[in-house]
Design a protein around this motif. Structure first.
Motif, PDB file in Angstrom:
ATOM      1  N   ALA A  86      48.090  35.466  41.733  1.00  0.00           N
ATOM      2  CA  ALA A  86      46.738  36.034  41.694  1.00  0.00           C
ATOM      3  C   ALA A  86      46.741  37.502  42.113  1.00  0.00           C
ATOM      4  N   PHE A  87      47.767  37.900  42.878  1.00  0.00           N
ATOM      5  CA  PHE A  87      47.843  39.279  43.359  1.00  0.00           C
ATOM      6  C   PHE A  87      48.785  40.139  42.527  1.00  0.00           C
ATOM      7  N   LEU A  89      50.004  42.275  39.394  1.00  0.00           N
ATOM      8  CA  LEU A  89      49.214  43.144  38.522  1.00  0.00           C
ATOM      9  C   LEU A  89      50.094  43.763  37.459  1.00  0.00           C
ATOM     10  N   PHE A 113      43.181  45.047  34.989  1.00  0.00           N
ATOM     11  CA  PHE A 113      42.757  44.133  36.043  1.00  0.00           C
ATOM     12  C   PHE A 113      42.114  42.895  35.416  1.00  0.00           C
ATOM     13  N   GLN A 117      40.647  39.330  39.596  1.00  0.00           N
ATOM     14  CA  GLN A 117      41.218  40.282  40.556  1.00  0.00           C
ATOM     15  C   GLN A 117      40.170  41.250  41.091  1.00  0.00           C
ATOM     16  N   ALA A 120      41.499  43.383  44.069  1.00  0.00           N
ATOM     17  CA  ALA A 120      42.441  44.415  43.627  1.00  0.00           C
ATOM     18  C   ALA A 120      41.701  45.527  42.885  1.00  0.00           C
TER      19      ALA A 120
END
Length: 143
Positions: A86-87, A89, A113, A117, A120
């Motif tokens: 999920a983090f 990119l 993105f 996210q 982020a």
């Protein structure tokens, strides 16, 4: 019609700098200057060059130069891998410099993105504004 589950979002930050495009271009493409306003790096301004950006927090971004139009456009892949997908990119950062009567208009676009996210995306929006503050301080000091 775009599938909302696969659509990506883009962070755009723009600022007017009271410096000519050449001065900003140096700060965007010379590794020792990039390290002063963005992150430590092994950047080379050559399409296809793979490089790393290392953040003060210890994170490492895997990058690759995608486009260079001397003094006008610089684009590179900006990928961050994380244990939690999920983090992670996958994005592209593009800088566009446009001469103005008072200096240069700099536009930064970071695309890629995912809708999930949100943190982020928000962090990048804030982070790029801070990076631009540091870039402005650096260019004020450059000859």
């Amino acid at each position: 019609m775009t599938d909302p589950t696969t659509a990506t979002r883009t962070v755009v930050v723009e600022r007017e700098f009271a410096h000519p495009p050449g001065k900003l271009w140096r700060a965007l493409t010379q590794p020792h200057l990039i390290a002063e306003w963005l992150m430590k790096n092994d950047f080379v301004p050559q399409v296809g060059h793979r490089f790393k950006l290392t953040g003060e927090w210890g994170g490492v971004l895997d990058c690759e130069v995608l486009e260079i139009e001397d003094g006008r456009t610089l684009a590179y892949r900006w990928d961050f891998d994380h244990d939690d997908p999920a983090f992670s990119l996958r994005s592209v950062v593009t800088f566009t410099l446009t001469p103005t009567a008072g200096g240069t208009h700099l536009r930064m676009e970071q695309a890629g993105f995912r809708p999930t996210q949100k943190q982020a995306f928000g962090g990048a929006h804030l982070g790029w504004k801070q990076f631009f503050d540091s870039l402005e301080q650096l260019t004020d000091r450059l000859d």
